[in-house]
Design a protein around this motif. Structure first.
Motif, PDB file in Angstrom:
ATOM      1  N   LEU B  40      -7.710  -2.345  -4.857  1.00 49.08           N
ATOM      2  CA  LEU B  40      -6.814  -1.250  -4.507  1.00 49.08           C
ATOM      3  C   LEU B  40      -5.530  -1.907  -4.024  1.00 49.08           C
ATOM      4  O   LEU B  40      -5.515  -2.550  -2.968  1.00 49.08           O
ATOM      5  CB  LEU B  40      -7.427  -0.370  -3.422  1.00 49.08           C
ATOM      6  N   LYS B  48      -2.539   2.862   1.368  1.00 46.95           N
ATOM      7  CA  LYS B  48      -3.798   2.103   1.239  1.00 46.95           C
ATOM      8  C   LYS B  48      -4.698   2.309   2.469  1.00 46.95           C
ATOM      9  O   LYS B  48      -5.875   2.651   2.351  1.00 46.95           O
ATOM     10  CB  LYS B  48      -3.525   0.599   1.108  1.00 46.95           C
ATOM     11  N   ASP B 172     -10.980  -4.470   3.731  1.00 50.32           N
ATOM     12  CA  ASP B 172      -9.559  -4.289   4.025  1.00 50.32           C
ATOM     13  C   ASP B 172      -8.883  -5.655   4.089  1.00 50.32           C
ATOM     14  O   ASP B 172      -8.977  -6.352   5.093  1.00 50.32           O
ATOM     15  CB  ASP B 172      -9.421  -3.554   5.367  1.00 50.32           C
ATOM     16  N   VAL B 204      -9.122  -3.648  -0.699  1.00 50.39           N
ATOM     17  CA  VAL B 204      -7.699  -3.365  -0.513  1.00 50.39           C
ATOM     18  C   VAL B 204      -6.978  -4.685  -0.365  1.00 50.39           C
ATOM     19  O   VAL B 204      -7.383  -5.535   0.428  1.00 50.39           O
ATOM     20  CB  VAL B 204      -7.480  -2.506   0.754  1.00 50.39           C
ATOM     21  N   HIS B 206      -2.944  -6.933  -1.133  1.00 50.15           N
ATOM     22  CA  HIS B 206      -1.708  -7.179  -1.890  1.00 50.15           C
ATOM     23  C   HIS B 206      -1.544  -8.691  -2.041  1.00 50.15           C
ATOM     24  O   HIS B 206      -0.456  -9.217  -2.114  1.00 50.15           O
ATOM     25  CB  HIS B 206      -0.485  -6.523  -1.256  1.00 50.15           C
ATOM     26  N   THR B 225      -2.622   7.281  -7.089  1.00 53.69           N
ATOM     27  CA  THR B 225      -3.213   6.073  -7.690  1.00 53.69           C
ATOM     28  C   THR B 225      -3.031   6.072  -9.207  1.00 53.69           C
ATOM     29  O   THR B 225      -3.017   7.130  -9.864  1.00 53.69           O
ATOM     30  CB  THR B 225      -4.718   5.990  -7.406  1.00 53.69           C
TER      31      THR B 225
END
Lengths: 400, 236
Positions: B40, B48, B172, B204, B206, B225
């Motif tokens: 994600l 998020k 996370d 999740v 980046h 999304t």
């Protein structure tokens, strides 16, 4: 289920132990304050017990002889002896003063007792060394708390006394140890002036035309003699015959002799309820302040410890820990801190109590009350931290 | 279609009311099958964390539907009464930082969740040991969290997320504090565990290093999304 509080304490035991020791010293001070109050009450009761009296006969409208000055004639006891129900009656004087022994002086309650022998009201009921007073002058029996030893020479006013006996736990209601001397010496000590004052007094008397009449020979000498003697005592201590009620005998003495009579319960009430009441309130205030400070310390420490675990608490809540489990974690830590403090406080109070100048009486009941109070205070003190912990949002564990 | 795992339909979340209202999620559709690990991905402020909190039953969505396994847990309102028990028994969490309980050893950190659920200590620790062995940190079972390296702590954290055998794990940014090698190792472990325990895992992130490792990626931007196929590079 494991004990989260126990694990946390074991993990950071140094922090808990040192905080507990600090708290314990405060609790120890609180216990000691309670012990000082108990000691004062005990001293008062011991003094009454050791006097051997059932009734205290004192000057009318006074709370004598301990709480207020009282002065009655020293022949009053004879007429009291004639009253039905009175087994023994004896004069007594009390005078708090500094008694010198060599280079040092000690604050004592000088007690004048009649020379009738042991068992007479007012006499020390037992000795731990030496003998009772057998001469009518210049012998003394001292409480060992004075630090005097057998054979020591004491100076009371201008006279020297030899310590012939030592007793124990004979103290005034304010904790001053007692020194027993013959009654005549004690009467003299209460009113004895220095030589210069006597000379001045005689000069004043001789210059008074009303007391120095050339036509009345012997008058001046009689007046001077009366000024040099002290026919007063502070109280008459009375022992009752078996089977007589103190109220009845007290009533008879009071009615016929026009004096005030207190029985044991009334005298205890005067000592505890009046004489040491202000000190007791003072101690109560100190105890309250120490209790508040202790509670504030527990609250602050537990709050700080809890705030240091906010992220862990958020994680615990996120993974499904019940609120009561988290509350129990904090409360158990507070109670554990309190228990460490209680143990340290009890030990320290017991260790340093004997070094206090006055009697410190640590009662087991006070320890039990103290334990309950510590636990209750710790529970109440943890409420702030628990409220903070329960407000933690489990979402704090997620994201930035 | 997903028989178990997790499915989300039209999930919305609005913060505030009136003129100050912010639509953090504007209708999220997702599904993750058992044994699957999906990414994600999105920039900061894209929603998020809000989505993760909704999935984790930490905050309540405004509308939509969530199905966990065969059970509808949210349908314009929670359909389960005990969200705490839902989180404890059916959702696993792996955090950006391990957030291990500092006063519990490694075994009890993992076993705690089962103990909280009322399982006997022995059984809970036995299950914890099994997972720690699987994650190659069994030899540190008695160590305290402060004695572990960052990678070891994160593996213990994964073991804690898996210990209650949840149908879904929400991770996370689990690789944020790790270097490339360790980050890839963590993702590999998550894939292994997903397959081994038939668990759906949503990661999740980046973190550019690990994005190519997902076979399926959900991009989230402005509360919406977009699904795309990933490279699944590391696990082919």
């Amino acid at each position: 289920m494991i004990s989260l509080a126990g694990r946390d304490i074991l993990h950071a035991w140094g922090k808990f132990v040192f905080t507990g020791i600090g708290l314990g010293l405060l609790i120890g001070a609180t216990f000691t304050m309670a012990g000082v109050y108990r000691g004062m009450v005990d001293d008062a009761k011991v003094m009454l017990d050791n006097s051997g009296a059932d009734l205290w006969v004192v000057q009318q409208d006074t709370l004598g002889p301990y709480a207020e000055p009282s002065s009655i004639y020293d022949d009053t006891y004879r007429s009291i002896l004639s009253i039905s129900g009175v087994a023994r009656a004896a004069n007594v004087t009390y005078l708090t003063m500094q008694v010198r022994q060599g280079e040092r002086d000690v604050r004592v309650l000088v007690t004048g007792v009649t020379a009738d022998g042991p068992g007479t009201p007012g006499w020390p009921p037992y000795l731990v060394a030496g003998r009772q007073i057998t001469r009518s002058h210049y012998e003394a029996v001292a409480d060992i708390a004075t630090g005097f030893k057998l054979g020591d020479r004491l100076q009371i006013r201008r006279n020297q006394y030899t310590v012939v006996g030592l007793t124990r736990r004979m103290v005034s209601s304010s904790g001053d140890p007692m020194v027993f001397i013959p009654l005549k010496d004690a009467q003299e000590a209460q009113f004895l002036k220095d030589n210069d004052a006597i000379v001045r007094s005689r000069a004043r008397t001789s210059q008074n035309p009303a007391l120095n009449r050339p036509g009345v020979p012997g008058l001046l000498d009689a007046v001077i003699t009366s000024q040099s003697t002290n026919p007063y005592v502070n109280a008459v201590l009375v022992q009752l015959e078996a089977g007589h009620v103190s109220e009845d005998v007290a009533g008879s003495i009071s009615r016929w002799k026009r004096l005030k009579v207190y029985d044991r319960a009334q005298m205890e009430n005067i000592l505890v309820g009046k004489l040491i009441a202000t000190s007791a309130r003072q101690i109560g205030m100190f105890m309250m302040i120490l209790t508040i400070v202790s509670a504030a310390i527990v609250a602050f420490i537990i709050y700080t410890l809890t705030m240091g675990k906010i992220r862990e608490i958020a994680v615990l809540k996120l993974i499904g820990t019940r609120n009561r489990t988290i509350a129990a974690l904090i409360m158990q830590q507070a109670i554990a801190l309190g228990l460490i403090g209680f143990v340290v406080g009890k030990i320290t109070a017991t260790l340093w109590g004997p070094f206090f100048p006055k009697h410190v009486l640590l009662l087991p009941l006070d320890a039990v009350i103290g334990l309950v109070a510590v636990v209750v205070i710790c529970i109440l003190s943890s409420i702030i931290a628990i409220r903070a912990a329960l407000k933690v949002d489990p979402a704090e564990a997620i994201g930035g | 279609m997903v028989g178990k795992g997790i499915r989300i339909e039209g999930l919305k979340k609005r913060y505030g009311n009136g003129d100050t209202a912010v639509d953090a999620l504007k209708g999220i559709d997702m599904q993750v099958a058992p044994g699957e690990v999906v990414g994600l991905v999105g920039p900061s402020g894209s929603g998020k964390s809000t989505l993760l909190k909704c999935l984790g039953a930490v905050i309540e969505p405004t509308a939509g539907r969530m199905i966990l396994g065969d059970e509808v847990i949210y349908d314009d309102g929670w359909k389960v009464t005990d969200l705490r028990a839902l989180r404890r028994d059916r959702i696993g969490f792996v955090f950006q930082a391990p957030y291990l309980i500092p006063f519990l050893d490694v075994t009890d950190n993992v076993a705690l969740l089962l103990m909280l659920a009322g399982r006997p200590n022995g059984e809970a620790r036995s299950r914890a040991m099994e997972l720690l062995e699987a994650l190659d940190v069994g030899h540190r079972a008695k160590a305290m969290p402060s004695q572990l390296s960052g990678g070891e702590q994160q593996r213990v954290s994964i073991a804690r997320g898996l210990v209650n055998r949840p149908p879904v794990i929400l991770a996370d940014e689990p690789t944020a504090p790790l270097d490339s090698e360790r980050a890839l190792a963590v993702i590999r472990i998550l894939n292994d565990m997903a397959r081994k325990y038939d668990t759906a895992i949503i990661v999740v992130t980046h973190d550019e290093k690990i994005i190519p490792t997902f076979k399926r990626i959900y991009h989230i931007r402005d509360g919406v999304t977009y699904e795309e196929a990933g490279e699944g590079r590391a696990f082919d």
